[in-house]
Design a protein around this motif. Sequence first.
Motif, PDB file in Angstrom:
ATOM      1  N   ARG A 109       2.969  -3.459   8.288  1.00 10.76           N
ATOM      2  CA  ARG A 109       2.959  -5.249   7.979  1.00 10.76           C
ATOM      3  C   ARG A 109       2.912  -5.486   6.638  1.00 10.76           C
ATOM      4  N   ARG A 110       2.522  -5.815   5.616  1.00  3.76           N
ATOM      5  CA  ARG A 110       2.431  -5.526   4.231  1.00  3.76           C
ATOM      6  C   ARG A 110       3.867  -5.798   3.434  1.00  3.76           C
ATOM      7  N   ARG A 140       0.643   2.369   9.692  1.00  2.00           N
ATOM      8  CA  ARG A 140       1.025   0.293   9.875  1.00  2.00           C
ATOM      9  C   ARG A 140       0.048  -0.352   9.372  1.00  2.00           C
ATOM     10  N   ASP A 141      -0.541  -0.504   8.415  1.00  2.00           N
ATOM     11  CA  ASP A 141      -0.540  -1.420   7.362  1.00  2.00           C
ATOM     12  C   ASP A 141       0.239  -1.741   6.021  1.00  2.00           C
ATOM     13  N   ALA A 142       1.047  -0.003   5.823  1.00  2.00           N
ATOM     14  CA  ALA A 142       2.088  -0.745   4.863  1.00  2.00           C
ATOM     15  C   ALA A 142       3.012  -1.355   5.258  1.00  2.00           C
ATOM     16  N   LEU A 159      -3.121   5.215  10.376  1.00  2.00           N
ATOM     17  CA  LEU A 159      -3.300   3.846   9.832  1.00  2.00           C
ATOM     18  C   LEU A 159      -2.722   2.770   8.975  1.00  2.00           C
ATOM     19  N   LYS A 160      -2.747   4.175   7.914  1.00  2.00           N
ATOM     20  CA  LYS A 160      -2.255   3.415   6.877  1.00  2.00           C
ATOM     21  C   LYS A 160      -0.876   3.368   6.912  1.00  2.00           C
ATOM     22  N   PRO A 189       0.716  -1.394  -0.066  1.00  3.81           N
ATOM     23  CA  PRO A 189      -0.180  -0.132  -0.167  1.00  3.81           C
ATOM     24  C   PRO A 189       1.228   1.112  -0.089  1.00  3.81           C
TER      25      PRO A 189
END
Length: 378
Positions: free
Chosen positions: A98-99, A94-96, A91-92, A74
Amino acid sequence: MSQPDTGAEKTPARTAPTVVVAGGGTAGHIEPALALADAVTRLRPDAKVVALGTERGLETTLVPDRGYPLELIPPVPMPRKPTAELLRLPLKVRDAVRRTREVLDRVGADVVVGFGGYVALPAYLAARGRTPIVVHEANKHPGLANKIGARLAAKVAAAVPGTPLPGAEVVGIPLRHSITSLDRSALRAEARAHFGLDPDAPTVLAFGGSQGARSINEAVSGAAQTFAEAGVGVLHAHGPKNSVAVREFPGAPAYVPVPYLERMDLAYAAADLVLCRSGAMTVAEVSAVGLPAVFVPLPHGNGEQALNAEPAVHAGAGLLVADEALTPEAIAEQVIPLVTDTERLAKMSAAAVGLGHGAADETLARMVLEAGGHGDGN
């Protein structure tokens, strides 16, 4: 029965390095990353290089075309102003992260190399404390991603002196081998035939970066008749999302509009003069091939494009024209007299020699391999 001891020590098994490069978005981030990838595989043919990118960047075509695997993550664009998007940023991120961490674990990354931009930030944060990081900064004024990355990095490389990143080593910008080894005069006839250009006419190459530039498109196409009357050919890359309408002038050298230049080596070889933006990558390539230039910096941002062009302009290898001053009339007054003056072009070409770092790709590749524990060839 035990084997006799010959006294020779066993050579440890040679492990293949895995390098992850993060340089997505624009060609200015992607091309240095790919040039590094090429250099790594030249130095270590057993190396695996994996690129990180997003589904909306140019890397979705440029990376696979160069033969490297691309892992999509992301994007994390950094808002320039306080907006609702800023509130959603944690939030963006954290997601990026993790991925990205999942990708680094799956490919077995030995080192992560970032070139700035919205792909680099998650790569730096995902690698923090787990995988060595190398940062490359192309501009004098680094962006936020590289400012963060430099604090976490084992090695920091810069294109130009004076970059305010801790411990930065000046190496230049990694360029494709096809650019640093380019013999423009030897390729001239082939290059002009490739694009359908006049084999003998003075020729201007015009482009505004990988996406094109409206001001350059309007000024250059608006000067089509002036070019024709002066006997000057034009190779104009207007950008994949743009188009230009150009009247044909029978008997005049060809004006060739194209959406995108896949063979920049041939484009540089075909030209006597280039009119272009002054992104760090563009300035480095133009200087490396000794092509006289008229630089038109982006009119917004932090002024980094004007700074990029300064060394070439001061050396006498280029001219600087402000974006708002670029008009068909300015082309008639400044570009036409220059491209038809062979003596002046020769002096400008000679002035470009020595401005760049032709071995930047391999210098950075050795730095990367060393940071990943493979500098000694093991």
